[in-house]
Write a protein that holds these residues in place. Structure first.
Motif, mmCIF file in Angstrom:
data_model
loop_
_atom_site.group_PDB
_atom_site.id
_atom_site.type_symbol
_atom_site.label_atom_id
_atom_site.label_comp_id
_atom_site.label_asym_id
_atom_site.label_seq_id
_atom_site.Cartn_x
_atom_site.Cartn_y
_atom_site.Cartn_z
ATOM 1 N N GLY A 56 -30.089 -34.048 -121.612
ATOM 2 C CA GLY A 56 -28.735 -34.590 -121.472
ATOM 3 C C GLY A 56 -27.869 -33.631 -120.688
ATOM 4 N N ALA A 57 -26.782 -34.124 -120.151
ATOM 5 C CA ALA A 57 -25.913 -33.308 -119.298
ATOM 6 C C ALA A 57 -25.307 -32.137 -120.064
ATOM 7 C CB ALA A 57 -24.780 -34.174 -118.730
ATOM 8 N N SER A 58 -24.840 -31.140 -119.308
ATOM 9 C CA SER A 58 -24.139 -30.005 -119.904
ATOM 10 C C SER A 58 -22.951 -30.533 -120.714
ATOM 11 C CB SER A 58 -23.652 -29.088 -118.770
ATOM 12 O OG SER A 58 -22.880 -28.042 -119.298
ATOM 13 N N GLY A 59 -22.870 -30.108 -121.970
ATOM 14 C CA GLY A 59 -21.769 -30.541 -122.832
ATOM 15 C C GLY A 59 -22.016 -31.834 -123.576
ATOM 16 N N GLN A 105 -30.030 -20.706 -127.462
ATOM 17 C CA GLN A 105 -29.771 -20.796 -126.023
ATOM 18 C C GLN A 105 -29.352 -19.432 -125.462
ATOM 19 O OE1 GLN A 105 -26.991 -23.941 -125.023
ATOM 20 N NE2 GLN A 105 -27.567 -23.903 -122.863
ATOM 21 N N GLU A 147 -33.500 -24.621 -124.872
ATOM 22 C CA GLU A 147 -33.782 -24.111 -123.528
ATOM 23 C C GLU A 147 -34.716 -22.894 -123.539
ATOM 24 O OE1 GLU A 147 -32.742 -25.326 -120.710
ATOM 25 O OE2 GLU A 147 -31.057 -26.629 -121.225
ATOM 26 N N GLY A 185 -35.474 -21.402 -120.029
ATOM 27 C CA GLY A 185 -34.379 -21.380 -119.044
ATOM 28 C C GLY A 185 -34.393 -20.153 -118.149
ATOM 29 N N ALA A 186 -34.804 -19.012 -118.690
ATOM 30 C CA ALA A 186 -34.759 -17.776 -117.903
ATOM 31 C C ALA A 186 -36.132 -17.391 -117.359
ATOM 32 C CB ALA A 186 -34.211 -16.633 -118.763
ATOM 33 N N HIS A 198 -33.425 -28.891 -119.679
ATOM 34 C CA HIS A 198 -32.868 -29.630 -118.547
ATOM 35 C C HIS A 198 -33.958 -30.009 -117.567
ATOM 36 C CE1 HIS A 198 -28.982 -27.349 -119.384
ATOM 37 N NE2 HIS A 198 -28.750 -28.614 -119.628
ATOM 38 N N GLY A 217 -23.890 -24.296 -120.669
ATOM 39 C CA GLY A 217 -23.618 -24.599 -119.265
ATOM 40 C C GLY A 217 -22.143 -24.458 -118.915
ATOM 41 N N GLY A 220 -28.971 -21.625 -114.178
ATOM 42 C CA GLY A 220 -30.024 -21.595 -115.206
ATOM 43 C C GLY A 220 -29.726 -22.480 -116.411
ATOM 44 N N ALA A 221 -28.463 -22.591 -116.785
ATOM 45 C CA ALA A 221 -28.112 -23.351 -117.995
ATOM 46 C C ALA A 221 -27.576 -24.737 -117.652
ATOM 47 C CB ALA A 221 -27.083 -22.584 -118.810
ATOM 48 N N LEU A 222 -27.717 -25.179 -116.412
ATOM 49 C CA LEU A 222 -27.076 -26.441 -115.992
ATOM 50 C C LEU A 222 -28.084 -27.557 -115.765
ATOM 51 C CD1 LEU A 222 -24.589 -24.915 -113.386
ATOM 52 C CD2 LEU A 222 -24.185 -25.435 -115.796
ATOM 53 N N ASP A 223 -27.680 -28.778 -116.133
ATOM 54 C CA ASP A 223 -28.499 -29.952 -115.827
ATOM 55 C C ASP A 223 -28.506 -30.172 -114.319
ATOM 56 O OD1 ASP A 223 -25.573 -30.784 -116.743
ATOM 57 O OD2 ASP A 223 -26.253 -32.145 -115.174
#
Ligand SMILES: Nc1ncnc2c1ncn2[C@@H]1O[C@H](COP(=O)(O)OP(=O)(O)OP(=O)(O)O)[C@@H](O)[C@H]1O
Ligand SMILES: Nc1ncnc2c1ncn2[C@@H]1O[C@H](COP(=O)(O)OP(=O)(O)OP(=O)(O)O)[C@@H](O)[C@H]1O
Ligand SMILES: [Mg+2]
Ligand SMILES: [Mg+2]
Lengths: 227, 227
Positions: free
Chosen positions: A38-41, A90, A167, A170-171, A199, B145, B170-173
Protein backbone atom coordinates in the motif's frame (compact mmCIF):
# COMPACT_ATOMS: atom_id res chain seq x y z
CA UNK A 1 -3.99 -17.68 14.18
CA UNK A 2 -4.98 -14.02 13.61
CA UNK A 3 -8.57 -12.71 13.55
CA UNK A 4 -9.18 -8.97 13.42
CA UNK A 5 -12.61 -7.42 13.03
CA UNK A 6 -13.43 -3.80 12.19
CA UNK A 7 -10.11 -2.57 13.59
CA UNK A 8 -9.78 1.20 13.87
CA UNK A 9 -6.93 3.39 15.08
CA UNK A 10 -7.48 7.09 15.48
CA UNK A 11 -4.83 9.72 16.15
CA UNK A 12 -5.96 13.07 17.51
CA UNK A 13 -3.82 16.13 16.87
CA UNK A 14 -5.34 19.15 18.52
CA UNK A 15 -8.87 19.21 17.16
CA UNK A 16 -7.98 17.17 14.07
CA UNK A 17 -8.67 13.44 13.79
CA UNK A 18 -6.76 11.02 11.57
CA UNK A 19 -8.08 7.47 11.14
CA UNK A 20 -4.84 5.59 10.38
CA UNK A 21 -6.88 2.35 10.38
CA UNK A 22 -10.50 2.83 9.37
CA UNK A 23 -12.21 -0.55 9.71
CA UNK A 24 -9.87 -3.44 8.88
CA UNK A 25 -11.15 -7.03 9.07
CA UNK A 26 -9.14 -10.11 8.10
CA UNK A 27 -8.14 -13.61 9.16
CA UNK A 28 -4.71 -15.20 8.76
CA UNK A 29 -4.36 -18.93 9.35
CA UNK A 30 -1.31 -20.48 11.02
CA UNK A 31 1.45 -21.18 8.51
CA UNK A 32 0.41 -18.57 5.95
CA UNK A 33 2.90 -16.25 4.23
CA UNK A 34 1.21 -12.89 3.70
CA UNK A 35 2.50 -9.67 2.10
CA UNK A 36 0.93 -6.31 2.99
CA UNK A 37 1.31 -3.53 0.44
CA UNK A 38 0.00 0.00 0.00
CA UNK A 39 1.06 3.60 -0.51
CA UNK A 40 3.19 5.52 1.98
CA UNK A 41 0.91 6.50 4.86
CA UNK A 42 -1.80 3.95 4.08
CA UNK A 43 -1.66 2.36 7.55
CA UNK A 44 0.68 -0.64 7.11
CA UNK A 45 2.99 0.02 10.09
CA UNK A 46 0.03 0.98 12.25
CA UNK A 47 -1.60 -2.39 11.44
CA UNK A 48 1.66 -4.21 12.19
CA UNK A 49 1.97 -2.47 15.57
CA UNK A 50 -1.53 -3.62 16.54
CA UNK A 51 -0.84 -7.19 15.32
CA UNK A 52 2.42 -7.17 17.30
CA UNK A 53 0.62 -6.09 20.52
CA UNK A 54 2.71 -2.91 20.58
CA UNK A 55 -0.26 -0.61 20.18
CA UNK A 56 -3.91 -0.93 21.10
CA UNK A 57 -6.64 -0.14 18.59
CA UNK A 58 -9.21 2.63 19.16
CA UNK A 59 -11.98 0.07 18.49
CA UNK A 60 -12.47 -3.38 16.99
CA UNK A 61 -11.41 -6.87 18.04
CA UNK A 62 -8.12 -8.77 17.76
CA UNK A 63 -7.74 -12.46 18.55
CA UNK A 64 -4.27 -13.99 18.41
CA UNK A 65 -4.26 -17.79 18.59
CA UNK A 66 -7.81 -17.66 20.00
CA UNK A 67 -6.84 -15.33 22.85
CA UNK A 68 -8.71 -12.01 22.87
CA UNK A 69 -5.98 -9.39 22.79
CA UNK A 70 -8.20 -6.35 23.17
CA UNK A 71 -8.79 -6.98 26.83
CA UNK A 72 -5.17 -7.72 27.78
CA UNK A 73 -3.22 -5.92 30.44
CA UNK A 74 0.29 -4.68 29.62
CA UNK A 75 2.01 -7.50 31.53
CA UNK A 76 0.06 -10.12 29.62
CA UNK A 77 0.71 -8.38 26.29
CA UNK A 78 4.45 -8.30 27.02
CA UNK A 79 4.43 -12.01 27.77
CA UNK A 80 2.58 -12.84 24.53
CA UNK A 81 4.90 -10.59 22.54
CA UNK A 82 8.09 -12.12 23.94
CA UNK A 83 7.01 -15.71 23.56
CA UNK A 84 5.06 -15.81 20.32
CA UNK A 85 5.95 -12.87 18.12
CA UNK A 86 9.10 -11.84 16.30
CA UNK A 87 9.13 -8.24 15.02
CA UNK A 88 11.36 -6.53 12.45
CA UNK A 89 10.71 -2.80 12.80
CA UNK A 90 10.74 -0.43 9.83
CA UNK A 91 13.46 1.56 11.62
CA UNK A 92 15.33 -1.49 13.05
CA UNK A 93 15.28 -0.24 16.71
CA UNK A 94 18.65 -1.73 17.70
CA UNK A 95 20.19 -0.75 21.05
CA UNK A 96 23.09 1.54 20.09
CA UNK A 97 25.42 0.62 22.95
CA UNK A 98 25.20 -3.14 22.44
CA UNK A 99 26.99 -5.19 19.82
CA UNK A 100 25.21 -7.13 17.08
CA UNK A 101 25.37 -10.41 19.01
CA UNK A 102 24.15 -8.75 22.23
CA UNK A 103 21.23 -7.18 20.36
CA UNK A 104 20.31 -10.56 18.85
CA UNK A 105 20.44 -12.30 22.25
CA UNK A 106 17.93 -9.90 23.80
CA UNK A 107 14.71 -11.90 23.20
CA UNK A 108 16.30 -14.94 24.87
CA UNK A 109 16.80 -13.00 28.12
CA UNK A 110 13.09 -13.53 28.78
CA UNK A 111 13.43 -17.28 28.43
CA UNK A 112 15.14 -19.94 30.51
CA UNK A 113 18.06 -20.25 28.13
CA UNK A 114 21.48 -19.97 29.79
CA UNK A 115 24.24 -17.59 28.67
CA UNK A 116 26.43 -20.05 26.66
CA UNK A 117 23.43 -21.33 24.68
CA UNK A 118 22.11 -17.77 24.18
CA UNK A 119 25.46 -16.75 22.69
CA UNK A 120 25.66 -19.82 20.47
CA UNK A 121 22.11 -19.33 19.16
CA UNK A 122 22.69 -15.62 18.53
CA UNK A 123 25.87 -16.39 16.58
CA UNK A 124 23.96 -18.98 14.54
CA UNK A 125 21.18 -16.47 13.75
CA UNK A 126 23.75 -13.88 12.66
CA UNK A 127 25.33 -16.55 10.45
CA UNK A 128 21.93 -17.19 8.86
CA UNK A 129 21.72 -13.54 7.76
CA UNK A 130 25.31 -13.41 6.50
CA UNK A 131 26.83 -11.39 9.36
CA UNK A 132 29.21 -13.86 10.96
CA UNK A 133 32.04 -11.33 10.56
CA UNK A 134 30.25 -8.41 12.21
CA UNK A 135 29.10 -9.93 15.49
CA UNK A 136 31.02 -7.55 17.77
CA UNK A 137 30.23 -4.39 15.81
CA UNK A 138 27.84 -1.87 17.35
CA UNK A 139 25.04 -0.42 15.19
CA UNK A 140 26.97 2.73 14.24
CA UNK A 141 29.77 0.48 13.01
CA UNK A 142 27.41 -1.30 10.64
CA UNK A 143 26.03 -0.35 7.24
CA UNK A 144 22.28 0.27 6.86
CA UNK A 145 21.74 -3.16 5.38
CA UNK A 146 23.82 -4.82 8.09
CA UNK A 147 21.73 -3.13 10.80
CA UNK A 148 18.59 -4.38 9.11
CA UNK A 149 19.95 -7.91 9.08
CA UNK A 150 20.81 -7.74 12.80
CA UNK A 151 17.17 -6.78 13.39
CA UNK A 152 16.06 -9.78 11.32
CA UNK A 153 18.34 -12.16 13.21
CA UNK A 154 16.95 -10.82 16.50
CA UNK A 155 13.37 -11.37 15.32
CA UNK A 156 13.84 -15.07 14.51
CA UNK A 157 16.12 -16.19 17.34
CA UNK A 158 13.18 -17.35 19.46
CA UNK A 159 11.72 -19.23 16.49
CA UNK A 160 8.45 -17.32 17.15
CA UNK A 161 5.16 -18.73 15.88
CA UNK A 162 4.40 -15.38 14.19
CA UNK A 163 6.93 -13.18 12.40
CA UNK A 164 5.90 -9.59 11.64
CA UNK A 165 8.42 -7.89 9.36
CA UNK A 166 7.96 -4.24 8.33
CA UNK A 167 9.98 -3.69 5.13
CA UNK A 168 12.62 -6.31 6.06
CA UNK A 169 14.57 -5.89 2.81
CA UNK A 170 14.22 -2.11 2.39
CA UNK A 171 17.92 -1.45 2.95
CA UNK A 172 19.24 -4.55 1.15
CA UNK A 173 20.65 -5.05 -2.33
CA UNK A 174 18.85 -7.62 -4.48
CA UNK A 175 21.22 -10.53 -3.78
CA UNK A 176 21.02 -10.06 0.00
CA UNK A 177 17.22 -9.56 -0.28
CA UNK A 178 16.88 -12.92 -2.00
CA UNK A 179 18.92 -14.62 0.73
CA UNK A 180 16.68 -13.14 3.42
CA UNK A 181 13.49 -14.13 1.56
CA UNK A 182 14.82 -17.69 1.13
CA UNK A 183 15.43 -17.74 4.90
CA UNK A 184 11.82 -16.63 5.54
CA UNK A 185 10.53 -19.28 3.11
CA UNK A 186 12.48 -21.95 4.99
CA UNK A 187 11.11 -20.80 8.37
CA UNK A 188 7.60 -20.63 6.90
CA UNK A 189 7.97 -24.20 5.61
CA UNK A 190 8.89 -25.18 9.19
CA UNK A 191 5.59 -23.71 10.43
CA UNK A 192 6.21 -20.02 11.17
CA UNK A 193 3.42 -17.66 10.11
CA UNK A 194 4.95 -14.72 8.21
CA UNK A 195 3.32 -11.32 7.69
CA UNK A 196 5.56 -8.85 5.93
CA UNK A 197 5.09 -5.30 4.69
CA UNK A 198 6.81 -4.44 1.43
CA UNK A 199 6.70 -1.88 -1.36
CA UNK A 200 8.45 -4.16 -3.81
CA UNK A 201 6.47 -6.51 -6.08
CA UNK A 202 9.55 -8.78 -6.37
CA UNK A 203 9.45 -9.36 -2.62
CA UNK A 204 5.66 -9.78 -2.52
CA UNK A 205 5.90 -12.70 -4.98
CA UNK A 206 7.42 -14.85 -2.21
CA UNK A 207 4.09 -14.62 -0.34
CA UNK A 208 1.07 -16.82 -0.94
CA UNK A 209 -1.33 -13.93 -0.40
CA UNK A 210 -1.16 -10.14 -0.93
CA UNK A 211 -3.31 -7.71 1.06
CA UNK A 212 -3.36 -4.10 -0.16
CA UNK A 213 -4.23 -1.19 2.12
CA UNK A 214 -5.42 2.26 1.11
CA UNK A 215 -6.26 5.06 3.51
CA UNK A 216 -6.53 2.70 6.47
CA UNK A 217 -8.77 0.13 4.75
CA UNK A 218 -8.29 -3.08 2.80
CA UNK A 219 -8.39 -2.41 -0.92
CA UNK A 220 -7.83 -6.00 -2.06
CA UNK A 221 -6.94 -9.42 -0.62
CA UNK A 222 -5.71 -11.94 -3.19
CA UNK A 223 -4.30 -15.42 -2.91
CA UNK A 224 -1.81 -16.78 -5.41
CA UNK A 225 -3.12 -19.53 -7.62
CA UNK A 226 -1.65 -22.78 -6.28
CA UNK A 227 0.76 -24.41 -8.73
CA UNK B 1 32.85 19.90 -9.01
CA UNK B 2 34.11 16.73 -7.24
CA UNK B 3 37.60 15.22 -7.61
CA UNK B 4 38.65 12.35 -5.37
CA UNK B 5 41.91 10.48 -5.75
CA UNK B 6 42.89 7.20 -4.12
CA UNK B 7 40.48 7.73 -1.23
CA UNK B 8 40.81 5.25 1.63
CA UNK B 9 38.89 4.89 4.88
CA UNK B 10 40.05 2.42 7.46
CA UNK B 11 38.21 1.37 10.59
CA UNK B 12 40.20 -0.26 13.36
CA UNK B 13 38.44 -2.61 15.77
CA UNK B 14 40.83 -3.90 18.37
CA UNK B 15 43.66 -5.39 16.30
CA UNK B 16 41.46 -5.88 13.22
CA UNK B 17 41.47 -3.47 10.28
CA UNK B 18 38.59 -2.95 7.85
CA UNK B 19 39.16 -0.86 4.71
CA UNK B 20 35.62 0.44 4.04
CA UNK B 21 37.07 2.49 1.15
CA UNK B 22 40.13 0.94 -0.42
CA UNK B 23 41.36 3.34 -3.10
CA UNK B 24 38.51 5.19 -4.80
CA UNK B 25 39.25 7.72 -7.57
CA UNK B 26 36.61 9.57 -9.57
CA UNK B 27 35.55 12.94 -10.93
CA UNK B 28 32.02 14.31 -11.08
CA UNK B 29 31.36 17.46 -13.12
CA UNK B 30 28.89 20.15 -12.05
CA UNK B 31 25.37 19.34 -13.20
CA UNK B 32 25.82 15.56 -13.43
CA UNK B 33 23.24 13.09 -12.12
CA UNK B 34 25.11 10.06 -10.75
CA UNK B 35 23.81 6.85 -9.16
CA UNK B 36 26.06 4.81 -6.84
CA UNK B 37 25.22 1.13 -6.48
CA UNK B 38 26.78 -1.89 -4.79
CA UNK B 39 26.12 -4.69 -2.31
CA UNK B 40 25.27 -4.08 1.32
CA UNK B 41 28.51 -3.15 3.09
CA UNK B 42 30.40 -2.23 -0.09
CA UNK B 43 31.23 1.31 1.12
CA UNK B 44 28.49 3.49 -0.40
CA UNK B 45 27.47 5.36 2.78
CA UNK B 46 31.12 5.72 3.80
CA UNK B 47 31.87 7.36 0.44
CA UNK B 48 28.84 9.66 0.80
CA UNK B 49 29.98 10.73 4.28
CA UNK B 50 33.39 11.72 2.91
CA UNK B 51 31.82 13.55 -0.06
CA UNK B 52 29.49 15.35 2.36
CA UNK B 53 32.42 16.51 4.56
CA UNK B 54 30.95 14.55 7.49
CA UNK B 55 33.89 12.20 7.76
CA UNK B 56 37.54 12.54 6.89
CA UNK B 57 39.34 9.87 4.85
CA UNK B 58 42.30 7.91 6.22
CA UNK B 59 44.28 8.89 3.10
CA UNK B 60 43.74 10.29 -0.39
CA UNK B 61 42.59 13.66 -1.70
CA UNK B 62 39.20 15.32 -2.05
CA UNK B 63 38.59 18.57 -3.92
CA UNK B 64 35.12 20.08 -3.85
CA UNK B 65 34.61 22.92 -6.33
CA UNK B 66 38.42 23.25 -6.55
CA UNK B 67 38.85 23.68 -2.78
CA UNK B 68 41.05 21.04 -1.16
CA UNK B 69 38.86 19.48 1.52
CA UNK B 70 41.47 17.22 3.05
CA UNK B 71 43.21 20.08 4.78
CA UNK B 72 40.08 21.77 6.14
CA UNK B 73 39.44 22.57 9.77
CA UNK B 74 36.08 21.62 11.28
CA UNK B 75 34.73 25.18 11.22
CA UNK B 76 35.51 25.51 7.53
CA UNK B 77 34.00 22.09 6.78
CA UNK B 78 30.79 23.04 8.58
CA UNK B 79 30.54 26.24 6.55
CA UNK B 80 31.02 24.37 3.25
CA UNK B 81 28.49 21.73 4.28
CA UNK B 82 25.82 24.23 5.25
CA UNK B 83 26.17 26.42 2.20
CA UNK B 84 26.83 24.00 -0.63
CA UNK B 85 25.67 20.52 0.24
CA UNK B 86 22.27 18.98 0.85
CA UNK B 87 22.30 15.52 2.47
CA UNK B 88 19.60 12.87 2.73
CA UNK B 89 20.84 10.33 5.27
CA UNK B 90 20.12 6.60 4.97
CA UNK B 91 18.50 6.79 8.41
CA UNK B 92 16.83 10.20 7.92
CA UNK B 93 18.32 11.79 11.12
CA UNK B 94 15.32 14.01 11.91
CA UNK B 95 15.19 15.78 15.28
CA UNK B 96 12.50 13.92 17.22
CA UNK B 97 11.19 16.86 19.25
CA UNK B 98 10.67 19.18 16.29
CA UNK B 99 7.83 19.13 13.82
CA UNK B 100 8.26 18.42 10.11
CA UNK B 101 8.30 22.11 9.18
CA UNK B 102 10.78 22.93 11.98
CA UNK B 103 13.07 20.12 10.82
CA UNK B 104 12.94 21.38 7.23
CA UNK B 105 13.72 24.97 8.29
CA UNK B 106 16.94 23.94 10.07
CA UNK B 107 19.42 24.51 7.21
CA UNK B 108 18.08 28.06 6.77
CA UNK B 109 19.01 28.93 10.36
CA UNK B 110 22.61 29.26 9.16
CA UNK B 111 21.64 31.76 6.49
CA UNK B 112 20.39 35.35 6.66
CA UNK B 113 16.82 34.34 5.90
CA UNK B 114 14.26 35.77 8.34
CA UNK B 115 11.65 33.68 10.17
CA UNK B 116 8.57 34.39 7.98
CA UNK B 117 10.47 33.56 4.79
CA UNK B 118 12.04 30.46 6.42
CA UNK B 119 8.57 29.19 7.30
CA UNK B 120 7.18 29.92 3.85
CA UNK B 121 10.10 28.18 2.10
CA UNK B 122 9.88 25.16 4.42
CA UNK B 123 6.15 24.83 3.72
CA UNK B 124 6.85 25.04 -0.02
CA UNK B 125 9.52 22.31 0.21
CA UNK B 126 7.12 20.06 2.16
CA UNK B 127 4.52 20.71 -0.55
CA UNK B 128 7.03 19.61 -3.19
CA UNK B 129 7.36 16.20 -1.48
CA UNK B 130 3.61 15.76 -0.97
CA UNK B 131 3.48 16.45 2.77
CA UNK B 132 1.47 19.66 2.95
CA UNK B 133 -0.93 17.95 5.38
CA UNK B 134 1.71 16.73 7.83
CA UNK B 135 3.69 19.90 8.53
CA UNK B 136 3.03 20.00 12.28
CA UNK B 137 3.54 16.28 12.88
CA UNK B 138 6.63 15.18 14.76
CA UNK B 139 8.72 12.27 13.39
CA UNK B 140 7.04 9.64 15.58
CA UNK B 141 3.69 10.81 14.22
CA UNK B 142 4.81 10.15 10.67
CA UNK B 143 5.04 6.96 8.63
CA UNK B 144 8.48 5.73 7.50
CA UNK B 145 8.01 7.11 4.02
CA UNK B 146 6.77 10.44 5.36
CA UNK B 147 9.88 10.78 7.55
CA UNK B 148 12.02 10.08 4.52
CA UNK B 149 10.24 12.81 2.56
CA UNK B 150 10.77 15.32 5.39
CA UNK B 151 14.50 14.51 5.17
CA UNK B 152 14.38 15.09 1.41
CA UNK B 153 12.57 18.44 1.81
CA UNK B 154 15.19 19.51 4.38
CA UNK B 155 18.02 18.58 2.00
CA UNK B 156 16.79 20.77 -0.87
CA UNK B 157 15.48 23.83 0.98
CA UNK B 158 18.77 25.69 0.56
CA UNK B 159 18.84 24.80 -3.15
CA UNK B 160 22.39 23.42 -2.56
CA UNK B 161 24.80 23.09 -5.46
CA UNK B 162 25.41 19.45 -4.55
CA UNK B 163 22.75 16.99 -3.35
CA UNK B 164 23.95 13.76 -1.74
CA UNK B 165 21.07 11.34 -1.21
CA UNK B 166 21.64 7.95 0.44
CA UNK B 167 18.76 5.64 -0.56
CA UNK B 168 16.26 8.55 -0.82
CA UNK B 169 13.38 6.33 -1.97
CA UNK B 170 14.11 3.27 0.20
CA UNK B 171 10.95 3.69 2.29
CA UNK B 172 8.66 4.88 -0.53
CA UNK B 173 6.08 3.08 -2.64
CA UNK B 174 6.64 3.21 -6.39
CA UNK B 175 4.27 6.12 -7.09
CA UNK B 176 5.83 8.32 -4.41
CA UNK B 177 9.33 7.23 -5.55
CA UNK B 178 8.58 8.44 -9.06
CA UNK B 179 7.38 11.80 -7.74
CA UNK B 180 10.61 12.24 -5.78
CA UNK B 181 12.79 11.25 -8.75
CA UNK B 182 10.90 13.72 -10.98
CA UNK B 183 11.64 16.40 -8.37
CA UNK B 184 15.37 15.51 -8.43
CA UNK B 185 15.35 15.58 -12.26
CA UNK B 186 13.81 19.06 -12.19
CA UNK B 187 16.40 20.34 -9.68
CA UNK B 188 19.17 18.72 -11.75
CA UNK B 189 17.88 20.46 -14.88
CA UNK B 190 18.13 23.72 -12.90
CA UNK B 191 21.82 23.05 -12.26
CA UNK B 192 22.01 20.98 -9.04
CA UNK B 193 24.59 18.17 -9.08
CA UNK B 194 22.93 14.98 -7.78
CA UNK B 195 24.74 11.95 -6.38
CA UNK B 196 22.42 9.29 -5.06
CA UNK B 197 22.92 5.82 -3.62
CA UNK B 198 20.33 3.23 -4.56
CA UNK B 199 19.82 -0.52 -4.66
CA UNK B 200 17.03 -0.29 -7.20
CA UNK B 201 17.75 -0.43 -10.94
CA UNK B 202 14.47 1.46 -11.62
CA UNK B 203 15.79 4.40 -9.61
CA UNK B 204 19.28 4.22 -11.14
CA UNK B 205 17.80 4.69 -14.63
CA UNK B 206 17.03 8.34 -13.77
CA UNK B 207 20.79 8.99 -13.55
CA UNK B 208 23.07 9.72 -16.49
CA UNK B 209 25.89 7.67 -14.98
CA UNK B 210 26.09 4.60 -12.70
CA UNK B 211 29.13 3.90 -10.50
CA UNK B 212 29.27 0.45 -8.86
CA UNK B 213 31.27 -0.21 -5.70
CA UNK B 214 32.49 -3.55 -4.42
CA UNK B 215 34.52 -4.06 -1.25
CA UNK B 216 35.44 -0.37 -1.03
CA UNK B 217 36.57 -0.02 -4.65
CA UNK B 218 35.01 1.02 -7.95
CA UNK B 219 33.91 -2.00 -9.92
CA UNK B 220 32.48 -0.10 -12.91
CA UNK B 221 31.67 3.46 -13.99
CA UNK B 222 29.30 3.72 -16.95
CA UNK B 223 27.60 6.62 -18.64
CA UNK B 224 24.24 6.24 -20.34
CA UNK B 225 24.32 6.57 -24.11
CA UNK B 226 23.01 10.04 -24.93
CA UNK B 227 19.69 9.90 -26.80
N1 LIG C 1 32.47 2.92 12.51
C1 LIG C 1 32.74 1.75 11.90
N2 LIG C 1 33.59 0.87 12.47
C2 LIG C 1 33.86 -0.32 11.87
N3 LIG C 1 33.35 -0.72 10.68
C3 LIG C 1 32.49 0.13 10.07
C4 LIG C 1 32.13 1.40 10.64
N4 LIG C 1 31.25 2.00 9.80
C5 LIG C 1 31.07 1.16 8.76
N5 LIG C 1 31.81 0.03 8.92
C6 LIG C 1 31.90 -1.10 7.98
O1 LIG C 1 32.28 -0.55 6.72
C7 LIG C 1 31.63 -1.27 5.66
C8 LIG C 1 30.98 -0.30 4.70
O2 LIG C 1 29.90 0.34 5.32
P1 LIG C 1 28.90 1.29 4.50
O3 LIG C 1 27.93 1.85 5.50
O4 LIG C 1 29.68 2.28 3.70
O5 LIG C 1 28.19 0.27 3.51
P2 LIG C 1 27.01 0.51 2.45
O6 LIG C 1 27.54 0.21 1.11
O7 LIG C 1 26.39 1.86 2.67
O8 LIG C 1 25.97 -0.63 2.83
P3 LIG C 1 24.34 -0.64 2.83
O9 LIG C 1 23.94 -0.84 1.41
O10 LIG C 1 24.05 -1.84 3.69
O11 LIG C 1 23.86 0.63 3.43
C9 LIG C 1 30.63 -2.22 6.31
O12 LIG C 1 31.13 -3.55 6.18
C10 LIG C 1 30.57 -1.81 7.77
O13 LIG C 1 30.47 -2.94 8.64
N1 LIG D 1 1.34 9.10 16.45
C1 LIG D 1 0.71 9.56 15.35
N2 LIG D 1 0.00 10.71 15.41
C2 LIG D 1 -0.62 11.20 14.31
N3 LIG D 1 -0.62 10.61 13.11
C3 LIG D 1 0.07 9.46 12.98
C4 LIG D 1 0.79 8.88 14.08
N4 LIG D 1 1.40 7.75 13.65
C5 LIG D 1 1.09 7.61 12.33
N5 LIG D 1 0.31 8.65 11.93
C6 LIG D 1 -0.26 8.84 10.60
O1 LIG D 1 -0.98 7.63 10.28
C7 LIG D 1 -0.83 7.33 8.88
C8 LIG D 1 -0.42 5.88 8.71
O2 LIG D 1 0.90 5.71 9.18
P1 LIG D 1 1.67 4.33 8.94
O3 LIG D 1 3.00 4.48 9.62
O4 LIG D 1 0.84 3.18 9.35
O5 LIG D 1 1.84 4.30 7.35
P2 LIG D 1 2.61 3.23 6.42
O6 LIG D 1 1.60 2.60 5.54
O7 LIG D 1 3.45 2.32 7.26
O8 LIG D 1 3.54 4.18 5.53
P3 LIG D 1 5.05 3.95 4.97
O9 LIG D 1 4.90 3.07 3.78
O10 LIG D 1 5.45 5.36 4.61
O11 LIG D 1 5.89 3.36 6.06
C9 LIG D 1 0.17 8.33 8.30
O12 LIG D 1 -0.52 9.25 7.50
C10 LIG D 1 0.80 9.02 9.52
O13 LIG D 1 1.04 10.40 9.27
MG1 LIG E 1 5.50 2.10 7.51
MG1 LIG F 1 24.54 2.48 3.38
Amino acid sequence: MIKIRDLKKRYKMGDQELWALDGVSLEIAGGEFVAIMGASGSGKSTLMNVLGCLDSPTSGDYELEDAAISGCKDVELARIRNRSIGFVFQSFNLLPRMTAVENVELPLLYSQVRAPERRQRALAALGEVGLAERVHHRPNQLSGGQQQRVAIARSIINRPRLLLADEPTGALDSKTSEEIMELFLKLNAEGMTVVLVTHEPDIATYAGRVIRLRDGRILSDERKKSR
